[in-house]
Motif scaffolding. Structure first.
Motif, PDB file in Angstrom:
ATOM      1  N   MET A  24      22.623  30.072 -31.295  1.00 33.56           N
ATOM      2  CA  MET A  24      23.192  31.282 -30.861  1.00 33.56           C
ATOM      3  C   MET A  24      23.596  32.229 -31.952  1.00 33.56           C
ATOM      4  O   MET A  24      24.427  31.758 -32.922  1.00 33.56           O
ATOM      5  CB  MET A  24      24.266  30.778 -30.059  1.00 33.56           C
ATOM      6  N   PRO A  25      23.119  33.650 -32.030  1.00 34.77           N
ATOM      7  CA  PRO A  25      23.860  34.660 -33.007  1.00 34.77           C
ATOM      8  C   PRO A  25      25.215  34.776 -32.632  1.00 34.77           C
ATOM      9  O   PRO A  25      25.608  34.795 -31.563  1.00 34.77           O
ATOM     10  CB  PRO A  25      22.687  35.642 -32.797  1.00 34.77           C
ATOM     11  N   PHE A  26      25.898  35.368 -33.601  1.00 32.48           N
ATOM     12  CA  PHE A  26      27.240  35.936 -33.506  1.00 32.48           C
ATOM     13  C   PHE A  26      27.288  37.188 -34.191  1.00 32.48           C
ATOM     14  O   PHE A  26      26.430  37.438 -35.224  1.00 32.48           O
ATOM     15  CB  PHE A  26      28.304  34.829 -33.929  1.00 32.48           C
ATOM     16  N   PHE A  31      19.822  39.537 -40.364  1.00 27.30           N
ATOM     17  CA  PHE A  31      18.594  38.844 -39.902  1.00 27.30           C
ATOM     18  C   PHE A  31      17.531  40.038 -40.239  1.00 27.30           C
ATOM     19  O   PHE A  31      17.895  41.291 -40.338  1.00 27.30           O
ATOM     20  CB  PHE A  31      18.285  38.518 -38.888  1.00 27.30           C
ATOM     21  N   HIS A  32      16.207  39.981 -40.414  1.00 34.18           N
ATOM     22  CA  HIS A  32      15.059  40.873 -40.766  1.00 34.18           C
ATOM     23  C   HIS A  32      14.373  41.267 -39.497  1.00 34.18           C
ATOM     24  O   HIS A  32      14.023  40.549 -38.961  1.00 34.18           O
ATOM     25  CB  HIS A  32      14.119  40.425 -41.892  1.00 34.18           C
ATOM     26  N   LEU A  33      14.305  42.550 -39.387  1.00 30.53           N
ATOM     27  CA  LEU A  33      13.432  43.046 -38.344  1.00 30.53           C
ATOM     28  C   LEU A  33      11.921  42.878 -38.595  1.00 30.53           C
ATOM     29  O   LEU A  33      11.714  42.413 -39.730  1.00 30.53           O
ATOM     30  CB  LEU A  33      13.745  44.483 -37.808  1.00 30.53           C
ATOM     31  N   VAL A  39      19.325  43.738 -41.225  1.00 34.63           N
ATOM     32  CA  VAL A  39      20.161  44.227 -40.256  1.00 34.63           C
ATOM     33  C   VAL A  39      21.143  43.282 -39.983  1.00 34.63           C
ATOM     34  O   VAL A  39      21.099  42.046 -40.055  1.00 34.63           O
ATOM     35  CB  VAL A  39      19.875  44.973 -38.897  1.00 34.63           C
ATOM     36  N   THR A  40      22.424  43.748 -39.509  1.00 32.33           N
ATOM     37  CA  THR A  40      23.654  42.899 -39.120  1.00 32.33           C
ATOM     38  C   THR A  40      23.928  43.046 -37.760  1.00 32.33           C
ATOM     39  O   THR A  40      24.069  44.178 -37.223  1.00 32.33           O
ATOM     40  CB  THR A  40      24.936  42.983 -40.111  1.00 32.33           C
ATOM     41  N   ALA A  41      23.950  42.093 -36.889  1.00 30.65           N
ATOM     42  CA  ALA A  41      24.357  42.019 -35.534  1.00 30.65           C
ATOM     43  C   ALA A  41      26.048  42.686 -35.483  1.00 30.65           C
ATOM     44  O   ALA A  41      26.772  41.915 -35.995  1.00 30.65           O
ATOM     45  CB  ALA A  41      24.329  40.735 -34.828  1.00 30.65           C
ATOM     46  N   GLN A  42      26.361  43.620 -34.720  1.00 32.22           N
ATOM     47  CA  GLN A  42      27.239  44.155 -34.425  1.00 32.22           C
ATOM     48  C   GLN A  42      28.043  43.684 -33.307  1.00 32.22           C
ATOM     49  O   GLN A  42      29.426  43.316 -33.288  1.00 32.22           O
ATOM     50  CB  GLN A  42      27.211  45.814 -34.390  1.00 32.22           C
ATOM     51  N   ARG A  43      27.155  43.232 -32.337  1.00 26.24           N
ATOM     52  CA  ARG A  43      27.602  42.809 -30.996  1.00 26.24           C
ATOM     53  C   ARG A  43      26.663  41.906 -30.361  1.00 26.24           C
ATOM     54  O   ARG A  43      25.417  42.433 -30.466  1.00 26.24           O
ATOM     55  CB  ARG A  43      28.250  43.838 -30.040  1.00 26.24           C
ATOM     56  N   THR A  56      18.937  32.839 -19.781  1.00 26.72           N
ATOM     57  CA  THR A  56      20.153  33.665 -19.806  1.00 26.72           C
ATOM     58  C   THR A  56      19.753  35.081 -20.823  1.00 26.72           C
ATOM     59  O   THR A  56      19.085  34.654 -21.829  1.00 26.72           O
ATOM     60  CB  THR A  56      21.424  33.014 -20.336  1.00 26.72           C
ATOM     61  N   PRO A  57      19.963  36.227 -20.272  1.00 26.13           N
ATOM     62  CA  PRO A  57      19.616  37.283 -21.202  1.00 26.13           C
ATOM     63  C   PRO A  57      20.718  37.438 -22.465  1.00 26.13           C
ATOM     64  O   PRO A  57      21.887  37.220 -22.060  1.00 26.13           O
ATOM     65  CB  PRO A  57      19.761  38.454 -20.209  1.00 26.13           C
ATOM     66  N   VAL A  58      20.151  37.436 -23.356  1.00 31.25           N
ATOM     67  CA  VAL A  58      20.907  37.662 -24.698  1.00 31.25           C
ATOM     68  C   VAL A  58      20.663  39.078 -25.286  1.00 31.25           C
ATOM     69  O   VAL A  58      19.313  39.296 -25.650  1.00 31.25           O
ATOM     70  CB  VAL A  58      20.872  36.613 -25.627  1.00 31.25           C
ATOM     71  N   ASN A  59      21.628  39.972 -25.658  1.00 28.16           N
ATOM     72  CA  ASN A  59      21.280  41.248 -26.318  1.00 28.16           C
ATOM     73  C   ASN A  59      22.116  41.358 -27.572  1.00 28.16           C
ATOM     74  O   ASN A  59      23.359  40.880 -27.381  1.00 28.16           O
ATOM     75  CB  ASN A  59      21.920  42.453 -25.499  1.00 28.16           C
ATOM     76  N   VAL A  60      21.319  41.554 -28.743  1.00 34.65           N
ATOM     77  CA  VAL A  60      22.003  41.583 -29.988  1.00 34.65           C
ATOM     78  C   VAL A  60      22.035  43.144 -30.495  1.00 34.65           C
ATOM     79  O   VAL A  60      21.055  43.731 -30.574  1.00 34.65           O
ATOM     80  CB  VAL A  60      21.255  40.820 -30.927  1.00 34.65           C
TER      81      VAL A  60
END
Length: 71
Positions: A24-26, A31-33, A39-43, A56-60
């Motif tokens: 699970m990302p936080f 990570f790399h596109l 890029v870095t996950a903001q939310r 379960t849908p997960v949006n980063v």
């Protein structure tokens, strides 16, 4: 079990790509596109599964450098 997430551009709200994480990302996960850009996950948003479904849908949400420089 890997986590399948939608990568969303924070500036435009548009989906950039789908991505598979090993765990699970936080917020703060880097990570790399597909384009090779780091890029870095903001939310990270975890939704509720649809009735009768297991997935379960997960949006980063991220801000790519190209968009940050343009705006």
């Amino acid at each position: 079990m890997s986590i399948r997430a939608s990568i969303i551009n924070a500036a435009t709200g548009e989906q950039i790509q789908k991505f598979s994480f090993g765990r699970m990302p936080f917020a703060g996960t880097a990570f790399h596109l597909e384009s090779g850009e780091r890029v870095t996950a903001q939310r990270v948003e975890v939704g509720k599964p649809a009735p009768g479904k297991f997935v379960t849908p997960v949006n980063v949400w991220v801000t790519p450098k190209a968009d940050a420089a343009a705006g």
